[in-house]
Every structure is written in C-alpha cells, then in structure tokens.
Design a protein around this motif. Structure first.
Motif, PDB file in Angstrom:
ATOM      1  N   ASP A 228      -0.286  11.444 -12.471  1.00  0.00           N
ATOM      2  CA  ASP A 228       0.506  12.137 -13.501  1.00  0.00           C
ATOM      3  C   ASP A 228       0.970  11.187 -14.596  1.00  0.00           C
ATOM      4  O   ASP A 228       2.131  11.208 -15.022  1.00  0.00           O
ATOM      5  N   VAL A 229       0.056  10.343 -15.057  1.00  0.00           N
ATOM      6  CA  VAL A 229       0.368   9.423 -16.153  1.00  0.00           C
ATOM      7  C   VAL A 229       0.095  10.174 -17.461  1.00  0.00           C
ATOM      8  O   VAL A 229      -1.020  10.148 -18.000  1.00  0.00           O
ATOM      9  N   THR A 230       1.103  10.848 -17.971  1.00  0.00           N
ATOM     10  CA  THR A 230       0.906  11.722 -19.123  1.00  0.00           C
ATOM     11  C   THR A 230       1.627  11.267 -20.379  1.00  0.00           C
ATOM     12  O   THR A 230       1.280  11.697 -21.474  1.00  0.00           O
ATOM     13  N   ASP A 231       2.638  10.414 -20.247  1.00  0.00           N
ATOM     14  CA  ASP A 231       3.416  10.024 -21.417  1.00  0.00           C
ATOM     15  C   ASP A 231       3.877   8.581 -21.266  1.00  0.00           C
ATOM     16  O   ASP A 231       3.582   7.913 -20.270  1.00  0.00           O
ATOM     17  N   VAL A 232       4.613   8.101 -22.275  1.00  0.00           N
ATOM     18  CA  VAL A 232       5.206   6.762 -22.217  1.00  0.00           C
ATOM     19  C   VAL A 232       6.671   6.912 -21.835  1.00  0.00           C
ATOM     20  O   VAL A 232       7.482   7.401 -22.631  1.00  0.00           O
ATOM     21  N   PRO A 233       7.045   6.532 -20.610  1.00  0.00           N
ATOM     22  CA  PRO A 233       8.444   6.685 -20.197  1.00  0.00           C
ATOM     23  C   PRO A 233       9.331   5.625 -20.842  1.00  0.00           C
ATOM     24  O   PRO A 233       8.856   4.551 -21.235  1.00  0.00           O
ATOM     25  N   ASP A 234      10.612   5.920 -20.970  1.00  0.00           N
ATOM     26  CA  ASP A 234      11.551   4.939 -21.496  1.00  0.00           C
ATOM     27  C   ASP A 234      11.671   3.746 -20.552  1.00  0.00           C
ATOM     28  O   ASP A 234      11.850   2.605 -20.980  1.00  0.00           O
ATOM     29  N   THR A 235      11.566   4.024 -19.256  1.00  0.00           N
ATOM     30  CA  THR A 235      11.643   2.980 -18.236  1.00  0.00           C
ATOM     31  C   THR A 235      10.549   3.208 -17.206  1.00  0.00           C
ATOM     32  O   THR A 235      10.325   4.351 -16.779  1.00  0.00           O
ATOM     33  N   LEU A 236       9.876   2.156 -16.817  1.00  0.00           N
ATOM     34  CA  LEU A 236       8.864   2.266 -15.773  1.00  0.00           C
ATOM     35  C   LEU A 236       9.550   2.269 -14.412  1.00  0.00           C
ATOM     36  O   LEU A 236       9.977   1.227 -13.907  1.00  0.00           O
ATOM     37  N   ASP A 237       9.681   3.438 -13.809  1.00  0.00           N
ATOM     38  CA  ASP A 237      10.279   3.498 -12.480  1.00  0.00           C
ATOM     39  C   ASP A 237       9.188   3.323 -11.429  1.00  0.00           C
ATOM     40  O   ASP A 237       8.030   3.036 -11.740  1.00  0.00           O
ATOM     41  N   SER A 238       9.544   3.530 -10.173  1.00  0.00           N
ATOM     42  CA  SER A 238       8.620   3.249  -9.076  1.00  0.00           C
ATOM     43  C   SER A 238       7.427   4.196  -9.045  1.00  0.00           C
ATOM     44  O   SER A 238       6.447   3.925  -8.346  1.00  0.00           O
ATOM     45  N   THR A 239       7.493   5.311  -9.792  1.00  0.00           N
ATOM     46  CA  THR A 239       6.342   6.209  -9.833  1.00  0.00           C
ATOM     47  C   THR A 239       5.299   5.749 -10.847  1.00  0.00           C
ATOM     48  O   THR A 239       4.153   6.181 -10.805  1.00  0.00           O
ATOM     49  N   ARG A 240       5.712   4.878 -11.772  1.00  0.00           N
ATOM     50  CA  ARG A 240       4.796   4.385 -12.811  1.00  0.00           C
ATOM     51  C   ARG A 240       4.562   2.876 -12.733  1.00  0.00           C
ATOM     52  O   ARG A 240       3.819   2.334 -13.533  1.00  0.00           O
ATOM     53  N   ASP A 241       5.204   2.217 -11.805  1.00  0.00           N
ATOM     54  CA  ASP A 241       5.093   0.759 -11.681  1.00  0.00           C
ATOM     55  C   ASP A 241       4.944   0.424 -10.203  1.00  0.00           C
ATOM     56  O   ASP A 241       5.929   0.430  -9.453  1.00  0.00           O
ATOM     57  N   ILE A 242       3.718   0.140  -9.778  1.00  0.00           N
ATOM     58  CA  ILE A 242       3.479  -0.094  -8.357  1.00  0.00           C
ATOM     59  C   ILE A 242       2.819  -1.455  -8.147  1.00  0.00           C
ATOM     60  O   ILE A 242       2.308  -2.075  -9.082  1.00  0.00           O
ATOM     61  N   THR A 243       2.877  -1.906  -6.899  1.00  0.00           N
ATOM     62  CA  THR A 243       2.190  -3.133  -6.482  1.00  0.00           C
ATOM     63  C   THR A 243       1.163  -2.767  -5.424  1.00  0.00           C
ATOM     64  O   THR A 243       1.415  -1.889  -4.587  1.00  0.00           O
ATOM     65  N   CYS A 244       0.016  -3.412  -5.468  1.00  0.00           N
ATOM     66  CA  CYS A 244      -1.025  -3.152  -4.480  1.00  0.00           C
ATOM     67  C   CYS A 244      -1.445  -4.443  -3.796  1.00  0.00           C
ATOM     68  O   CYS A 244      -1.357  -5.529  -4.380  1.00  0.00           O
ATOM     69  N   PHE A 245      -1.891  -4.314  -2.553  1.00  0.00           N
ATOM     70  CA  PHE A 245      -2.422  -5.426  -1.780  1.00  0.00           C
ATOM     71  C   PHE A 245      -3.938  -5.290  -1.676  1.00  0.00           C
ATOM     72  O   PHE A 245      -4.457  -4.196  -1.417  1.00  0.00           O
ATOM     73  N   MET A 246      -4.624  -6.387  -1.895  1.00  0.00           N
ATOM     74  CA  MET A 246      -6.024  -6.482  -1.504  1.00  0.00           C
ATOM     75  C   MET A 246      -6.072  -7.409  -0.295  1.00  0.00           C
ATOM     76  O   MET A 246      -5.627  -8.557  -0.361  1.00  0.00           O
ATOM     77  N   GLU A 247      -6.599  -6.920   0.806  1.00  0.00           N
ATOM     78  CA  GLU A 247      -6.672  -7.690   2.051  1.00  0.00           C
ATOM     79  C   GLU A 247      -8.083  -8.243   2.211  1.00  0.00           C
ATOM     80  O   GLU A 247      -9.062  -7.501   2.046  1.00  0.00           O
ATOM     81  N   ALA A 248      -8.184  -9.532   2.532  1.00  0.00           N
ATOM     82  CA  ALA A 248      -9.507 -10.142   2.688  1.00  0.00           C
ATOM     83  C   ALA A 248      -9.414 -11.338   3.615  1.00  0.00           C
ATOM     84  O   ALA A 248      -8.405 -12.059   3.626  1.00  0.00           O
ATOM     85  N   GLU A 249     -10.467 -11.566   4.385  1.00  0.00           N
ATOM     86  CA  GLU A 249     -10.501 -12.736   5.251  1.00  0.00           C
ATOM     87  C   GLU A 249     -10.796 -13.995   4.439  1.00  0.00           C
ATOM     88  O   GLU A 249     -11.464 -13.951   3.405  1.00  0.00           O
ATOM     89  N   GLU A 250     -10.311 -15.122   4.940  1.00  0.00           N
ATOM     90  CA  GLU A 250     -10.331 -16.354   4.155  1.00  0.00           C
ATOM     91  C   GLU A 250     -11.742 -16.775   3.741  1.00  0.00           C
ATOM     92  O   GLU A 250     -11.973 -17.192   2.597  1.00  0.00           O
ATOM     93  N   TYR A 251     -12.715 -16.670   4.635  1.00  0.00           N
ATOM     94  CA  TYR A 251     -14.062 -17.104   4.277  1.00  0.00           C
ATOM     95  C   TYR A 251     -14.809 -16.069   3.435  1.00  0.00           C
ATOM     96  O   TYR A 251     -15.692 -16.415   2.654  1.00  0.00           O
ATOM     97  N   ALA A 252     -14.475 -14.801   3.598  1.00  0.00           N
ATOM     98  CA  ALA A 252     -15.059 -13.790   2.724  1.00  0.00           C
ATOM     99  C   ALA A 252     -14.671 -14.077   1.275  1.00  0.00           C
ATOM    100  O   ALA A 252     -15.505 -14.024   0.368  1.00  0.00           O
ATOM    101  N   LEU A 253     -13.416 -14.408   1.059  1.00  0.00           N
ATOM    102  CA  LEU A 253     -12.958 -14.785  -0.282  1.00  0.00           C
ATOM    103  C   LEU A 253     -13.638 -16.061  -0.752  1.00  0.00           C
ATOM    104  O   LEU A 253     -14.135 -16.145  -1.877  1.00  0.00           O
ATOM    105  N   TYR A 254     -13.637 -17.046   0.109  1.00  0.00           N
ATOM    106  CA  TYR A 254     -14.119 -18.371  -0.281  1.00  0.00           C
ATOM    107  C   TYR A 254     -15.576 -18.342  -0.745  1.00  0.00           C
ATOM    108  O   TYR A 254     -15.943 -18.994  -1.723  1.00  0.00           O
ATOM    109  N   PHE A 255     -16.423 -17.580  -0.037  1.00  0.00           N
ATOM    110  CA  PHE A 255     -17.847 -17.582  -0.338  1.00  0.00           C
ATOM    111  C   PHE A 255     -18.275 -16.500  -1.322  1.00  0.00           C
ATOM    112  O   PHE A 255     -19.377 -16.573  -1.863  1.00  0.00           O
ATOM    113  N   ASN A 256     -17.412 -15.492  -1.575  1.00  0.00           N
ATOM    114  CA  ASN A 256     -17.863 -14.351  -2.357  1.00  0.00           C
ATOM    115  C   ASN A 256     -17.005 -14.005  -3.565  1.00  0.00           C
ATOM    116  O   ASN A 256     -17.491 -13.372  -4.493  1.00  0.00           O
ATOM    117  N   GLY A 257     -15.727 -14.404  -3.563  1.00  0.00           N
ATOM    118  CA  GLY A 257     -14.864 -13.970  -4.647  1.00  0.00           C
ATOM    119  C   GLY A 257     -14.647 -12.474  -4.592  1.00  0.00           C
ATOM    120  O   GLY A 257     -14.860 -11.823  -3.559  1.00  0.00           O
TER     121      GLY A 257
END
Length: 546
Positions: A93-122
């Motif tokens: 529901d990103v339809t307008d420019v809010p006056d303040t970015l609350d938690s519905t419009r400003d989120i954090t995400c995790f990407m989970e990856a094993e150490e060698y998968a990252l190291y060899f593949n990016g």
C-alpha cells in the motif's frame, strides 16, 4: 573470535575453501532445495511464499553476482527482520508520500547466508516496484572503512610544517659532533632531546610545532619533537598506505630544507647551515579511498569519491519493474566476509550485548533488531583528542588529524565544524560510513514513499530455512549456535577445526558494553597493554582490498 590485529584471519584458496566447506554438515532442506518447497509457508531455499498485493515495494534475491547461481541453491533466505522466513521483505500500500515514515513504510530485512556461500559467490539484490508505485528507486550501498582515514595537517587543517636536514659528506665527517648554527653567534634552537648536532639531525625530518616557520633561524623545534628518519618525502604523508596501494591522505606538508655543508675559510673548516628552500607537498590522496564495500562500483567511482554522491537512482516504468540495485561479487583475495556481511550483534538493539545470555530466547523475541542504533553510532563522528595537536601513530612526532575511531565511526563531528573551517570536507556529514544497504521508493519529486534497509547475516554453520532463530538478533546464547558458532568440531583431522572459518564484524570489533539499546556512549574496548587496542587504533581496521 579472531584477534585480527595479531594475524590475518585466513589465506583462503579455492581448493582449501571448498574442502573446508564440505566439512560442514548439510541440512536436509539445503541438500535438496526442492524439499523445502513442501515446508508450510516457504519456497525453495526458505524464500517466503509470494503474496498478492497492490502498490508494493520489495526486495528480491537474484542469481549470485559470481557464478550466476540461484539463491535457492545457495540456501540464501530473505525475510523481514525479527520475523520468520515466511514474512516477505515487502512494504504494501505504498500510495503516497507520508509526512513521517512509520513502521509500515520503513522496514528492515535480513538476508541469511552461510559464510562460504557468501565468500565464494557474493549476492545480488533486486528492488521491485508494482505499477504506479515508485517513479524511482534509490540504492545506497553499505560502506565501512578498510583503512584508518586521516590527513597530514595541523589540528586546524593547515599544512603540517617540517624541517629536512640535507648534509654533505664532508660536513658529517668533519663536524659530526658540532652544533648546527645559522651564523657565528646564533646556535640552532635546541629541543629537550638535545637533537642539535650534525650527527643527530642530518638526513632526518623534524616536525615544527607552534607558529609557521619563516626562516631557518626562527624554526621552533619543540621539546616534544624528535628527529625522524624517512626513506623519502612521500613517507611524510601518514595516511598514504603505499604498501597496499591505497592513498587516503588529503593533507599537505610544507618541507623546509636546510642544507648543511663545510666552508673552508682560509685554512679553517667551518660548518654552515642555510635555509635553502621551502616546498609545499600535496599528499594527493582521497579520504574515501579508505572506504570498503562496493559503493564506488555501484554509485560510480568519480561520483562517489569526488562528487560526494552516496546512492544510485534508477527510473522505474509506470507499469512497474525491477532494478538490480546491489550486486556484490566474490574475490578470493579477500580474507573475510566484511565486504558482504554488515551484521553485528553488538550495537544491534540488545541492551548489555557483551553478555551472550542476555540475547532473548523467549517467545516474545524482544527487543528485536534496531538498525537506528548503529546508524546513530555512525553519525557521532570520530572522538576528537584533547585540545592539543594529535601526532601520527607510527612515529609519534608528525602533526595529523585522525578521522575515524573504527570502521563505522568516522568524520569530524558536524557540531565542531564552523563556517569557513578548513576541515569542512572531513566532517561526518561528508565522509560518514553507511552501516546498511538502504533502498528507497521515490515519487516524481524524489520524495521518499518507503524505505527498506538490508542486513546481511553470515552464518557459521548450515541452518534450516524454517528455523525459529531467524527471529533472534543472534543465537550466540544457544548451546547449538549456528549463526554465531565458534566451538571446535570433533574431528581433529579436519582442515579447519572451528565452525567459524571466515571472520565477520563480531570477530573484528569489540565495543564497550551499553546497558541500554543505544551505543552512543560505546567505543572500542581499551584493554590495556598486551590486550585489545584502545579507541582510534589503526588495528581495528581490516585493511584488505575490495
């Protein structure tokens, strides 16, 4: 934990790395990615089940930047932070420019990856917008400082002043113990170290403290200054890392050359010293050359280093579309995963983060990861020394301005920069590190409609894409830790006898504890002689190529 200031983490070759990777147990879900597709609520490799929505802005995983391998095969999982893998990295529901970015419009995400998968593949991250949602998408890459940045300059930003003594062989042979002087009656200004003779000063450099020198006869060699032997004038630039080919020094050094010789007056050999020349040397570096991460490649090297740009903006068609916003390729010359993984359990929103048992294991999963804690820390800027001139770390003699406490706390605090200040370009505003990848959905006027910050978490062991521990900040509390596992494996004949084979930030940096979820009063731990280095030490910086 690795003490990387004592020795480099690992010199990994492809063959050894792959051998070690084979030592880690393979979870059933990853051994057969298709099998995990039958797990309720997840797709192959643990990716969230797509949802039907309108006006959405989200991140998606692409094939790896190196080897073009599908993220499902690598076991990569992308989800909303503090949630299970079933919760997409998506804002609806990103339809307008809010006056303040609350938690519905400003989120954090995790990407989970094993150490060698990252190291060899990016990895590759795509930012996607539905039709009529984002006119533009911006991508601000994660950055940190690989090497300690700074400038060769006096504390007010003016050039450093040094004296260089050039002596003829005759002068050294005939007058080695003689005191340098400017004329028959005026001896050279001695300092407390007694460095006034030809032997003590010739071929060396001496820092000038106090006011700018006018001529040799008025040079102020202070009691705190001692002569320093250098190979050449290039070594005067304290933040030019010549061995690594990285020059971060934007400072200037004015070199006053004093020529010392023998003058034969009749039958008498006389020592002479003349102020022969003065030259202003430009160190020629750029502070941002010290930055680690892919920002120069993603934003453009000239735009990032010379024009001060920190993000890349892509126009999105009216019908919606995807923008390959962040793409990081593997390079086996690296010795760690700092380039890929920007996660730390320290300064992550957990109070008393130095105590592993404090990381929540309950059903509430609170407090959750808070990206603002690390961003506030990065905005503090460097801890300035007392109101006295700072000296270089190598010799302890030359005037410098050190611009970072650690890889994330850099730049002179903005409050300490006045109008017309010579140091303005070295303020936190201009050179601060960016702890996270940040993606913004923008309207036609480039106003922000929504934001997603991405945290890449590097796991030391194989994990299940359905694990409940995705909701934790860290599993370091657990007896069967997989993300922050450091215990030894049982087979002594393995190539590596630790699960934690490739260093991440929790192996490199050690913050002082914070009893709250803020880190504004934290700093690198000073553990005294023989222990951990104190704040502003160059040893906190990884010092490896991008």
């Amino acid at each position: 934990m690795y003490k990387t200031w004592m020795m480099k983490t690992l010199l990994l070759s492809t063959s050894l790395g792959m051998l070690s990777a084979c030592n880690e147990k393979i979870a059933p879900e990853l051994a057969d990615p298709a099998a995990s597709a039958t797990t309720a609520g997840t797709g192959g490799g643990g990716s969230p089940t797509p949802t039907t929505s309108t006006n959405s802005f989200k991140l998606e995983l692409g094939n790896s930047a190196t080897n073009n391998i599908a993220p499902e095969i690598l076991g990569y999982t992308l989800h909303k932070a503090n949630e299970l893998a079933t919760v997409e990295c998506q804002i609806d529901d990103v339809t307008d420019v809010p006056d303040t970015l609350d938690s519905t419009r400003d989120i954090t995400c995790f990407m989970e990856a094993e150490e060698y998968a990252l190291y060899f593949n990016g990895y590759k991250i795509n930012a996607t917008s539905d039709a009529g949602t984002c006119n533009y998408i911006s991508a601000t890459p994660y950055t940190y400082y690989q090497y300690q940045p700074g400038v060769s300059a006096r504390m007010d930003g003016s050039p450093r002043e040094v004296v260089k003594f050039n002596c003829s062989e005759t002068a050294k042979q005939l007058h080695g113990a003689a005191v340098l002087h400017t004329d028959a009656t005026s001896s050279f200004g001695a300092n407390a170290s007694g460095s006034t003779t030809v032997t003590q000063l010739c071929g060396k450099y001496v820092n000038i403290d106090g006011t700018t020198a006018v001529s040799y006869g008025t040079l102020d060699l202070s009691a705190t200054t001692s002569p320093v032997t250098l190979v050449s004038d290039e070594d005067l630039c304290s933040f030019n890392y010549q061995d690594e080919g990285v020059n971060c020094d934007e400072g200037q050094v004015r070199v006053h050359t004093v020529s010392v010789d023998n003058l034969l007056v009749g039958a008498v050999n006389t020592l002479t010293a003349t102020d022969a020349s003065s030259e202003l040397i430009d160190c020629g570096g750029k502070v941002k050359n010290c930055i680690g991460g892919a920002a120069p490649q993603i934003v453009g090297e000239t735009a990032f280093k010379d024009q001060g740009k920190i993000l890349r903006i892509a126009q999105i068609p009216a019908e919606g579309g995807s923008n390959t916003a962040i793409s990081l390729a593997a390079d086996l010359s690296r010795e760690s995963n700092f380039y890929f993984s920007n996660f730390m359990r320290q300064c992550s929103g957990m109070p008393n983060f130095t105590t592993a048992a404090n990381f929540n294991t309950g059903s509430v999963f609170s407090p959750g990861f808070d990206p603002d804690v690390m961003e506030e820390y990065a905005r503090l800027g460097t801890t300035l020394p007392p109101a006295t001139q700072e000296k270089d770390a190598l010799h302890g003699q030359f005037d410098v301005i050190t611009l970072a406490d650690d890889p994330f706390r850099a730049g002179i605090p903005d409050a300490d920069i006045a109008i017309g200040d010579l140091r303005e370009n070295w303020s936190n505003f201009h050179i601060q590190a960016r702890p996270f990848h940040s993606f913004e959905c923008l309207d036609q006027a480039l106003d922000v409609k929504a934001r997603i910050r991405l945290v890449v978490r590097e796991w030391n062991r194989n994990f299940s894409p359905t694990t409940q521990e995705f909701r934790y900040i860290s599993d370091v509390f657990s007896a069967t830790a997989k993300m922050d596992a450091g215990s030894a494996q049982t087979n002594n004949y393995l190539v590596y006898d630790q699960f934690n084979d490739v260093a991440d930030w929790d192996d490199q940096l050690f913050f002082s504890n914070s009893p709250t979820n803020s880190c504004v009063n934290s700093n690198m731990i000073d553990d005294g002689p023989g222990g951990l280095p104190g704040p502003r030490s160059s040893l906190w910086f990884p010092g490896e190529d991008n």
